[in-house]
Design an enzyme around this catalytic site. Structure first.
Site, PDB file in Angstrom:
ATOM      1  N   ASN A  62      63.808  42.027  62.269  1.00 23.55           N
ATOM      2  CA  ASN A  62      62.595  41.384  62.772  1.00 23.55           C
ATOM      3  C   ASN A  62      62.883  39.969  63.264  1.00 23.55           C
ATOM      4  O   ASN A  62      62.385  39.541  64.306  1.00 23.55           O
ATOM      5  CB  ASN A  62      61.531  41.316  61.671  1.00 23.55           C
ATOM      6  CG  ASN A  62      60.888  42.662  61.386  1.00 23.55           C
ATOM      7  OD1 ASN A  62      61.039  43.608  62.139  1.00 23.55           O
ATOM      8  ND2 ASN A  62      60.165  42.744  60.288  1.00 23.55           N
ATOM      9  N   ARG A 394      56.775  54.442  74.039  1.00 19.52           N
ATOM     10  CA  ARG A 394      58.033  54.602  73.299  1.00 19.52           C
ATOM     11  C   ARG A 394      58.093  56.050  72.828  1.00 19.52           C
ATOM     12  O   ARG A 394      57.376  56.430  71.911  1.00 19.52           O
ATOM     13  CB  ARG A 394      58.102  53.665  72.093  1.00 19.52           C
ATOM     14  CG  ARG A 394      57.986  52.189  72.426  1.00 19.52           C
ATOM     15  CD  ARG A 394      58.237  51.339  71.181  1.00 19.52           C
ATOM     16  NE  ARG A 394      57.810  49.967  71.361  1.00 19.52           N
ATOM     17  CZ  ARG A 394      58.532  49.013  71.952  1.00 19.52           C
ATOM     18  NH1 ARG A 394      59.722  49.311  72.430  1.00 19.52           N
ATOM     19  NH2 ARG A 394      58.071  47.784  72.055  1.00 19.52           N
ATOM     20  N   HIS A 454      49.936  50.330  77.724  1.00 17.35           N
ATOM     21  CA  HIS A 454      50.159  50.489  76.286  1.00 17.35           C
ATOM     22  C   HIS A 454      49.258  51.570  75.682  1.00 17.35           C
ATOM     23  O   HIS A 454      49.439  51.969  74.541  1.00 17.35           O
ATOM     24  CB  HIS A 454      49.904  49.137  75.592  1.00 17.35           C
ATOM     25  CG  HIS A 454      50.358  49.072  74.173  1.00 17.35           C
ATOM     26  ND1 HIS A 454      49.480  48.913  73.116  1.00 17.35           N
ATOM     27  CD2 HIS A 454      51.589  49.141  73.622  1.00 17.35           C
ATOM     28  CE1 HIS A 454      50.153  48.883  71.982  1.00 17.35           C
ATOM     29  NE2 HIS A 454      51.433  49.023  72.249  1.00 17.35           N
ATOM     30  N   ARG A 583      47.708  43.328  59.533  1.00 21.93           N
ATOM     31  CA  ARG A 583      49.060  43.529  59.015  1.00 21.93           C
ATOM     32  C   ARG A 583      49.965  42.325  59.236  1.00 21.93           C
ATOM     33  O   ARG A 583      50.719  41.925  58.364  1.00 21.93           O
ATOM     34  CB  ARG A 583      49.703  44.748  59.678  1.00 21.93           C
ATOM     35  CG  ARG A 583      51.079  45.094  59.109  1.00 21.93           C
ATOM     36  CD  ARG A 583      51.865  45.970  60.053  1.00 21.93           C
ATOM     37  NE  ARG A 583      52.374  45.245  61.196  1.00 21.93           N
ATOM     38  CZ  ARG A 583      52.630  45.795  62.374  1.00 21.93           C
ATOM     39  NH1 ARG A 583      52.375  47.061  62.580  1.00 21.93           N
ATOM     40  NH2 ARG A 583      53.114  45.070  63.373  1.00 21.93           N
TER      41      ARG A 583
END
Length: 720
Positions: A62, A394, A454, A583
């Site tokens: 990350n 993706r 997206h 999150r």
């Protein structure tokens, strides 16, 4: 408390202006807080040991992406003389300074977790991470032979002196900075060796020696760079090797594509990918024992400055620790489970019949992704299916969805796919799939000028007895069978004619020149999600003023957009109860008197990556639930094609409101609560502890079972 973004002594006026910087957390520091929670999971002994290693690797990976994209952007602003402050009032330079001072102790904590906690725990389980000193003589002999035969031939030492320029250090490449002297001389020489960790394992298996009873099931390793460092005499014969320091450079990897100047977007993206590895340096990681003179030399040659250097007393590039998770030790990993399949579609050969009968949802990974694959496969081979349209953001390296689309084209279906070439770090995968699909005759569209696509959409057009019927799948997650096992996402199957019409019109806008805007039910960005959510917030404000029953629940990945935050502040000031579960990035500051005392913010970081987006508005009892791909960030609202779709089926809406939302909001094991000073505190259970993700594993599919109960029989709700 788990760390603060700024002083807990920050004070607020009773009715501050809603653009006051003190009302906002910094985006970058908020993200670091999220990654701190990932590190906390690596420290959490309730996780199996190799799962803790996984979290440590994810923490490091990350950070790599954070520096390549976010920190690089701040460096660029600084270089271009940008002084405009972020909503929290920090200039680019001040943000870089704050990032550095926040990360240094966090990295020390990560290294300490590895050195003092995880390595000893691994050793107790028979997984030994050696230093060269801890090897038996026989192991040293075997490793040296391995080095001579396998590693030595591929190494290329690069000298740096008056006749040799400083070598280029590529992005994220692991290196050794070697300090040498000719024997009898006093002048230090410098050489760089690139560690071939793409050709060899980062952790080299060490042949186990010793009593057979004690070595069964044992695994021993040593870091590749240490093997090379200990055998440098073979690379520099006749020289004295004085030191060898591991280091790594992170470069700007944020691809900038001048789409309005590109004749061919596919070619432009391909050319840009190559530049990802040669961008400006933004971070230099070095071993803690590296001599300062070597750091200074590298800083000079790479135009670096002190805040770019991060000294580590552990391995450089800890993302590579993920290789340990491949060890065959099920006892050191999470207990696997089989995702459920709703009974109504279990063993069902014709999903179209079930979807046409009534809507249903799948909540991954608790429920299987296989029905999504099955639907596309079925459409590919069904003689009544005329067309399939999908968005792909993706899709993964070996995609069963794309295989089904190729079958569909071979079977004569009209197949149209919007492939987002600019999906960050997935560009090469997507280019490969786009070419394969085009070669098969699929109509491939490479996104929209200036926008990323997206949204996650699938539309299937089928001729049936009563005419053309359109079937739709929409989700918060990608059409990726791998991530569907580790990301929490909710997908909706529907044949609702109005929603299907909306999706058809949106595909026409994506693939043609349509500027369609009058959607029946969908909120589509740019423009309309912002307008729609602001309208729903204002409606709750009015309800609160008139009936005192305003309530908003948002479960998102990120909340950054300043206009949305101000709207939520206004709702709180009006008395609307607001529950946010975010999150990652959250720039809203809860608990400020007169501004946000009616807003609670929590987060869950656990076994699965929380990825679903759910928008709930009480709406005077006529409750509204929206789901989809969009977070409340400027990029989602302004620079992406996103979709939020309503849950029209009352049974599904009831299950989301009575089961899925409250089980997350009431978690007392993995939930952290954001305070007004920027720190997070653990939830304290009042009674029996509730672990949301474990509860959902144990009760997977219960929401679909309840929807099938006769007469709409209600189960016992979890109290919101």
């Amino acid at each position: 408390m788990e760390g603060e973004q700024e002083s807990s002594h920050t004070t607020f006026s009773r009715n501050p202006h809603l653009k006051n910087p003190n009302l906002y957390f910094n985006r970058e520091l908020s993200w670091i807080q999220f990654n701190r929670h990932v590190l906390d999971e690596a420290k959490d002994h309730s996780h199996p040991l190799l799962e803790r290693v996984k979290f440590l690797s994810i923490f490091a990976n990350n950070l790599d992406e954070f520096f390549m994209i976010r920190v690089s952007g701040l460096h660029q602003q600084l270089q271009e003389g940008v002084t405009k402050a972020s909503p929290d009032g920090l200039s680019p330079g001040e943000q870089l300074d704050a990032i550095y001072h926040t990360l240094v102790p966090l990295l020390e904590e990560a290294v300490k977790t590895w050195n003092d906690d995880i390595i000893p725990a691994l050793k107790e389980e028979g997984i030994i991470i050696h230093t060269y000193e801890t090897l038996h003589e026989e192991q040293k002999y075997n490793i040296r032979n391995y080095f001579i035969k396998e590693i030595f031939p591929v190494l290329t030492p690069l000298a740096f002196d008056k006749s040799h320029p400083f070598p280029f250090i590529s992005n994220l490449a692991l290196n050794l900075a070697v300090i040498l002297r000719k024997r009898g001389h006093k002048e230090d020489l410098f050489a760089r060796i690139k560690i071939p960790n793409k050709l060899f394992p980062r952790l080299i298996p060490v042949p186990v020696v010793g009593d057979g009873q004690n070595i069964r099931g044992r695994h021993e390793f040593i870091f590749l760079e240490e093997v090379i460092a200990e055998n440098l005499d073979l690379l520099f014969p006749g020289m004295d090797v004085r030191a060898a320091y591991p280091f790594r450079v992170t470069r700007d990897a944020d691809i900038e594509i001048e789409e309005d100047e590109a004749d061919d977007l596919l070619v432009a993206v391909q050319e840009s990918i190559g530049r990802r590895w040669v961008g400006r340096p933004v971070r230099i990681e070095v071993s803690s024992w590296m001599d300062q003179s070597v750091c200074s030399m590298m800083a000079e040659k790479m135009a670096g400055f002190p805040h770019m250097f991060y000294r580590l007393s552990g391995p450089v590039g800890m993302a590579d620790l993920m290789c340990l998770v491949d060890i065959n030790r099920p006892d050191l990993k999470d207990t696997p489970f089989i995702p459920s399949v709703p009974k109504k579609i279990e063993n069902e050969q014709n999903l179209f019949t079930k979807i046409k009968a009534r809507d249903f949802i799948l909540f991954h990974p608790y429920e299987s992704f296989q029905p999504v694959i099955q639907l596309v496969n079925q459409a590919a081979h069904d003689p009544d299916v005329l067309a399939i349209k999908m968005t792909l953001y993706r899709s993964g390296a070996k995609s069963p969805v794309i295989a089904a689309l190729l079958d569909a084209r071979e079977n004569g279906k009209a197949v149209s796919v919007v492939v987002e070439l600019k999906a960050r770090f997935d560009e090469e995968n997507n280019i490969g799939w786009a070419k394969a699909l085009e070669h098969a005759g699929v109509h491939v569209v490479y996104g929209i000028m200036g926008l990323k696509v997206h949204a996650k959409l699938c539309l299937i057009v089928r001729r049936e007895r009563e005419g053309i019927i359109r079937y739709v799948h929409m989700s918060s997650g990608n059409y990726n069978a791998t991530t569907a096992r580790i990301y929490t996402d909710i997908g909706l199957f529907t044949a609702d004619p109005e929603i299907a019409s909306d999706v058809s019109n949106l595909f026409n806008a994506l693939t043609g020149y349509s500027n369609y805007m009058a959607y029946n039910h969908l909120m589509v960005s740019p423009k309309y999600i912002r307008r729609g959510i602001l309208s729903l917030i204002e409606r709750e404000i009015q309800r609160q003023k008139e009936h005192q029953d305003g309530h908003i629940i948002l479960k998102l990945n990120a909340l950054q957009d300043a206009e949305m935050i101000r709207a939520l502040y206004r709702a709180s000031q009006a008395g609307v109860k607001i529950d946010l579960q975010i999150r990652g990035i959250c720039c809203l500051r809860p608990g400020i008197p007169g501004v946000s005392e009616n807003i609670s913010v929590s987060t869950i970081v656990g076994r699965f990556l929380e990825h679903s987006r759910i928008y709930y508005f009480h709406n005077g009892g006529d409750e509204i639930v929206l789901m989809g791909s969009a977070d409340l960030m400027p990029r989602n609202l302004n620079r992406r094609i996103e979709v939020l779709f309503p849950i029209l089926d009352q049974r599904i809406r009831r299950e989301i409101i009575s089961t899925i939302l409250p089980v997350h909001l009431n978690d007392t094991v993995k939930k952290r609560i954001l305070t007004k000073d920027g720190s997070y505190i653990r939830a304290v259970p009042e009674g029996e502890a509730l672990h949301a993700q474990e509860w959902l594993i144990a009760h997977r599919g219960i929401w679909n079972e309840h929807m099938d109960e006769e007469n709409g029989k209600l189960h016992k709700n979890i109290d919101i």
